[in-house]
Scaffold this motif. Structure first.
Motif, PDB file in Angstrom:
ATOM      1  N   SER A 192       0.119 -17.232 -12.617  1.00  8.69           N
ATOM      2  CA  SER A 192      -0.436 -15.921 -12.960  1.00  8.69           C
ATOM      3  C   SER A 192      -1.955 -16.011 -13.075  1.00  8.69           C
ATOM      4  CB  SER A 192       0.156 -15.443 -14.281  1.00  8.69           C
ATOM      5  OG  SER A 192      -0.235 -16.311 -15.346  1.00  8.69           O
ATOM      6  N   GLN A 193      -2.573 -14.848 -13.233  1.00  8.22           N
ATOM      7  CA  GLN A 193      -4.030 -14.810 -13.359  1.00  8.22           C
ATOM      8  C   GLN A 193      -4.472 -15.521 -14.646  1.00  8.22           C
ATOM      9  OE1 GLN A 193      -5.675 -10.901 -12.997  1.00  8.22           O
ATOM     10  NE2 GLN A 193      -7.775 -11.554 -13.397  1.00  8.22           N
ATOM     11  N   GLU A 194      -3.693 -15.347 -15.735  1.00 13.36           N
ATOM     12  CA  GLU A 194      -4.046 -15.996 -17.000  1.00 13.36           C
ATOM     13  C   GLU A 194      -4.065 -17.523 -16.850  1.00 13.36           C
ATOM     14  OE1 GLU A 194      -2.630 -11.965 -17.865  1.00 13.36           O
ATOM     15  OE2 GLU A 194      -1.939 -13.615 -16.591  1.00 13.36           O
ATOM     16  N   THR A 208      -6.633 -23.772  -5.883  1.00 12.04           N
ATOM     17  CA  THR A 208      -5.676 -22.662  -5.826  1.00 12.04           C
ATOM     18  C   THR A 208      -5.980 -21.770  -4.629  1.00 12.04           C
ATOM     19  OG1 THR A 208      -7.075 -21.313  -7.276  1.00 12.04           O
ATOM     20  CG2 THR A 208      -5.358 -22.636  -8.338  1.00 12.04           C
ATOM     21  N   GLU A 209      -5.005 -20.951  -4.301  1.00 10.58           N
ATOM     22  CA  GLU A 209      -5.150 -20.018  -3.192  1.00 10.58           C
ATOM     23  C   GLU A 209      -4.653 -18.642  -3.655  1.00 10.58           C
ATOM     24  OE1 GLU A 209      -2.705 -19.135   0.868  1.00 10.58           O
ATOM     25  OE2 GLU A 209      -3.342 -21.213   0.576  1.00 10.58           O
ATOM     26  N   TYR A 210      -5.521 -17.648  -3.467  1.00 18.86           N
ATOM     27  CA  TYR A 210      -5.164 -16.296  -3.918  1.00 18.86           C
ATOM     28  C   TYR A 210      -4.043 -15.747  -3.042  1.00 18.86           C
ATOM     29  CZ  TYR A 210      -5.675 -11.351  -5.141  1.00 18.86           C
ATOM     30  OH  TYR A 210      -5.435 -10.055  -5.556  1.00 18.86           O
ATOM     31  N   ARG A 211      -2.940 -15.365  -3.682  1.00 19.64           N
ATOM     32  CA  ARG A 211      -1.819 -14.801  -2.933  1.00 19.64           C
ATOM     33  C   ARG A 211      -2.005 -13.311  -2.726  1.00 19.64           C
ATOM     34  NH1 ARG A 211       4.695 -14.464  -4.491  1.00 19.64           N
ATOM     35  NH2 ARG A 211       5.337 -13.650  -2.447  1.00 19.64           N
ATOM     36  N   GLY A 212      -2.493 -12.643  -3.790  1.00 16.81           N
ATOM     37  CA  GLY A 212      -2.664 -11.209  -3.728  1.00 16.81           C
ATOM     38  C   GLY A 212      -1.941 -10.517  -4.870  1.00 16.81           C
ATOM     39  N   VAL A 213      -1.849  -9.210  -4.797  1.00 14.30           N
ATOM     40  CA  VAL A 213      -1.168  -8.419  -5.824  1.00 14.30           C
ATOM     41  C   VAL A 213       0.264  -8.179  -5.362  1.00 14.30           C
ATOM     42  CG1 VAL A 213      -1.132  -6.237  -7.066  1.00 14.30           C
ATOM     43  CG2 VAL A 213      -3.329  -7.335  -6.524  1.00 14.30           C
ATOM     44  N   ILE A 214       1.213  -8.536  -6.237  1.00 12.84           N
ATOM     45  CA  ILE A 214       2.619  -8.350  -5.903  1.00 12.84           C
ATOM     46  C   ILE A 214       3.275  -7.475  -6.965  1.00 12.84           C
ATOM     47  CG2 ILE A 214       2.759 -10.581  -4.736  1.00 12.84           C
ATOM     48  CD1 ILE A 214       4.222 -11.652  -7.211  1.00 12.84           C
ATOM     49  N   ASP A 215       4.352  -6.840  -6.597  1.00  9.69           N
ATOM     50  CA  ASP A 215       5.092  -5.996  -7.524  1.00  9.69           C
ATOM     51  C   ASP A 215       6.136  -6.866  -8.235  1.00  9.69           C
ATOM     52  OD1 ASP A 215       6.009  -3.803  -8.890  1.00  9.69           O
ATOM     53  OD2 ASP A 215       7.411  -3.190  -7.300  1.00  9.69           O
ATOM     54  N   VAL A 216       5.944  -7.046  -9.512  1.00  9.53           N
ATOM     55  CA  VAL A 216       6.814  -7.915 -10.307  1.00  9.53           C
ATOM     56  C   VAL A 216       7.788  -7.052 -11.108  1.00  9.53           C
ATOM     57  CG1 VAL A 216       6.910  -9.665 -12.111  1.00  9.53           C
ATOM     58  CG2 VAL A 216       5.028  -9.674 -10.461  1.00  9.53           C
ATOM     59  N   LYS A 217       9.052  -7.380 -11.000  1.00  4.31           N
ATOM     60  CA  LYS A 217      10.086  -6.622 -11.684  1.00  4.31           C
ATOM     61  C   LYS A 217       9.860  -6.637 -13.197  1.00  4.31           C
ATOM     62  CE  LYS A 217      15.112  -6.421 -12.359  1.00  4.31           C
ATOM     63  NZ  LYS A 217      16.413  -7.073 -12.048  1.00  4.31           N
ATOM     64  N   GLY A 218       9.810  -5.427 -13.773  1.00  5.09           N
ATOM     65  CA  GLY A 218       9.619  -5.305 -15.210  1.00  5.09           C
ATOM     66  C   GLY A 218       8.183  -5.426 -15.658  1.00  5.09           C
ATOM     67  N   LYS A 219       7.255  -5.769 -14.743  1.00  2.00           N
ATOM     68  CA  LYS A 219       5.855  -5.952 -15.100  1.00  2.00           C
ATOM     69  C   LYS A 219       4.912  -5.067 -14.303  1.00  2.00           C
ATOM     70  CE  LYS A 219       4.489  -8.713 -17.453  1.00  2.00           C
ATOM     71  NZ  LYS A 219       4.193  -8.664 -18.905  1.00  2.00           N
ATOM     72  N   GLU A 230       2.501  -4.286 -10.967  1.00  2.00           N
ATOM     73  CA  GLU A 230       1.663  -5.061 -10.056  1.00  2.00           C
ATOM     74  C   GLU A 230       0.888  -6.141 -10.811  1.00  2.00           C
ATOM     75  OE1 GLU A 230      -0.806  -2.317  -7.973  1.00  2.00           O
ATOM     76  OE2 GLU A 230       0.787  -1.760  -6.548  1.00  2.00           O
ATOM     77  N   MET A 231       0.896  -7.343 -10.237  1.00  2.00           N
ATOM     78  CA  MET A 231       0.199  -8.485 -10.846  1.00  2.00           C
ATOM     79  C   MET A 231      -0.495  -9.291  -9.757  1.00  2.00           C
ATOM     80  SD  MET A 231       2.826 -10.050 -13.695  1.00  2.00           S
ATOM     81  CE  MET A 231       1.601 -11.274 -14.156  1.00  2.00           C
ATOM     82  N   ALA A 232      -1.706  -9.770 -10.066  1.00  2.00           N
ATOM     83  CA  ALA A 232      -2.434 -10.663  -9.166  1.00  2.00           C
ATOM     84  C   ALA A 232      -1.950 -12.091  -9.411  1.00  2.00           C
ATOM     85  CB  ALA A 232      -3.935 -10.561  -9.416  1.00  2.00           C
ATOM     86  N   THR A 233      -1.572 -12.796  -8.348  1.00  2.00           N
ATOM     87  CA  THR A 233      -1.049 -14.160  -8.494  1.00  2.00           C
ATOM     88  C   THR A 233      -1.742 -15.098  -7.526  1.00  2.00           C
ATOM     89  OG1 THR A 233       0.727 -13.798  -6.885  1.00  2.00           O
ATOM     90  CG2 THR A 233       1.212 -13.285  -9.189  1.00  2.00           C
TER      91      THR A 233
END
Length: 429
Positions: free
Chosen positions: A394-396, A407-418, A420-423
């Protein structure tokens, strides 16, 4: 002047060590009822009974043979008494061999005290046999189980009564000892005193040895239970549970949580025998456990073929994120080795998140140390939304790793229950 004052203060300090408030708990412990007997206590008394039967048989045999050796024909009744007593001790040993422990105890005590009483009546105070009343009293105090309180009190009181009667009432011998040389009577009196003393010491020594055996057994059982406790709980938590009964629940403001799931395992396991499946899981998770222990993280649990680890709890540490990152990379390398060794197409999908958790021990029958909170859920989502053979963080977590890891930026994904998150993908150190 200063040295005199310091000496006075030192003496005053030493005096206060002796003149202090009474230890209330100490006296309460003395007045409290004794603990309930255990199987170890019963075993100890059983062994003492058997030792005592053997020792009494040997001692009576010694006196029986000594009477013949000294030509003690005037005391034929004493010789017959010793012969009958030997037979009774033999019957007591036979009862003990049949595991009739209570019967063996009572048989021993009845025989030994009857023997004493009759000997006092026959020989009076001439041979000093009443001294064995002390031996019988000590034996009665250690041989009976706590529920046999009445038997203990009776067989402790009876030899004391025999001792008093032998010293005050039955002072004259019933059998004729006039033909026995005074030197032999004096020798027998001395031998009886020595043997009675040695018998008491033997009883106490056997009792002490059996107590040490029981204590050693308890220590071994305690060490075994400690090993089992440390096998399922972190050492810090296991020590807290052992020292007090309070509920163990702590809030950790910042930890890093890792979830790892073995990709490709379920399709493979559905076609295998149970023994093969469990054997592979044991191999994988044992090697994972070794890596976790080496890096100083804390394994929480396995859920099916999923693996959960935390760093920063229960012992807080500032480098928890770096520890988890190294662990994640090491798990990827380890699953590659296992894939090469077994030839099974396995991989691992790993997710990591950093944040606060609540940790504690739950369960009454089976203790379990676990962690809860949004951080745990998010770490699980990082794993489930990741890819096999890769580590999603995670971003944290990425912020705390800074530039220490690649690290390599994956992008923003739609996380179930959360939402959009940047990972990011964790690639290497």
């Amino acid at each position: 002047m200063m040295s005199e004052l310091s000496q006075h203060d030192e003496k005053d300090c030493q005096m206060r060590q002796y003149i202090r408030r009474p230890d209330k708990q100490f006296w309460l412990d003395l007045l409290s009822p004794p603990p309930l007997p255990t199987q170890a206590d019963h075993t100890r008394r059983t062994r003492i009974t058997r030792y005592s039967l053997g020792a009494a048989f040997a001692l009576t045999t010694f006196y029986f043979l000594l009477s013949f050796f000294l030509g003690f024909t005037q005391g034929l009744s004493v010789i017959l008494l010793n012969a009958v007593t030997m037979a009774c001790y033999g019957m007591g040993m036979w009862a003990a061999s049949l595991h009739a422990e209570r019967l063996a105890r009572l048989w021993l005590m009845v025989t030994v005290n009857t023997h004493l009483a009759v000997l006092i009546f026959l020989t009076g105070s001439a041979l000093g046999v009443s001294i064995f009343g002390v031996t019988n009293t000590v034996l009665a105090s250690v041989i009976f189980d706590p529920p046999e309180k009445k038997s203990r009190l009776f067989f402790m009181g009876f030899p004391i009564l025999c001792l008093i009667l032998g010293a005050c009432v039955f002072t004259q011998a019933y059998v004729d000892l006039s033909a026995v040389q005074p030197m032999l009577i004096s020798l027998m009196r001395t031998v009886n005193m020595v043997l009675a003393t040695l018998s008491v010491l033997l009883i106490l020594n056997v009792f002490d040895r059996e107590v040490l055996k029981a204590e050693q057994y308890l220590v071994q059982e305690r060490e075994r239970s400690d090993r089992l406790l440390h096998a399922v709980l972190p050492p810090k938590i296991a020590n807290e549970l052992r020292q007090n009964d309070r509920m163990i629940a702590d809030r950790h403001p910042e930890v890093s949580v890792l979830f790892a799931d073995i990709a490709g395992f379920t399709p493979w396991a559905s076609k295998q025998d149970p023994e093969v499946v469990v054997s592979l899981l044991e191999k994988i998770f044992s090697r994972f456990d070794a890596i976790v222990a080496r890096l100083g993280a804390e394994k929480i649990k396995t859920i099916g073929d999923a693996y959960m680890v935390v760093s920063g709890a229960p012992d807080p540490r500032h480098d928890h994120t770096h520890i988890i990152a190294r662990l994640a990379l090491a798990l990827l390398d380890e699953i590659k080795l296992i894939r090469q060794e077994t030839g099974i197409d396995l991989d691992v999908r790993i997710g990591v998140h950093t944040g606060s958790v609540i940790a504690g021990v739950i369960g009454a029958m089976r203790f379990s140390y676990d962690i809860w909170g949004d951080t745990v859920n998010t770490a699980s989502r990082m794993e489930s939304h990741g890819q096999a053979g890769r580590i999603q963080i995670s971003q944290e977590t990425r912020i705390r790793l800074a530039e220490d890891f690649k690290t390599e930026y994956r992008g923003v994904i739609d996380v179930k229950g959360k939402g959009e998150m940047a990972t990011w993908w964790l690639l290497a150190q």
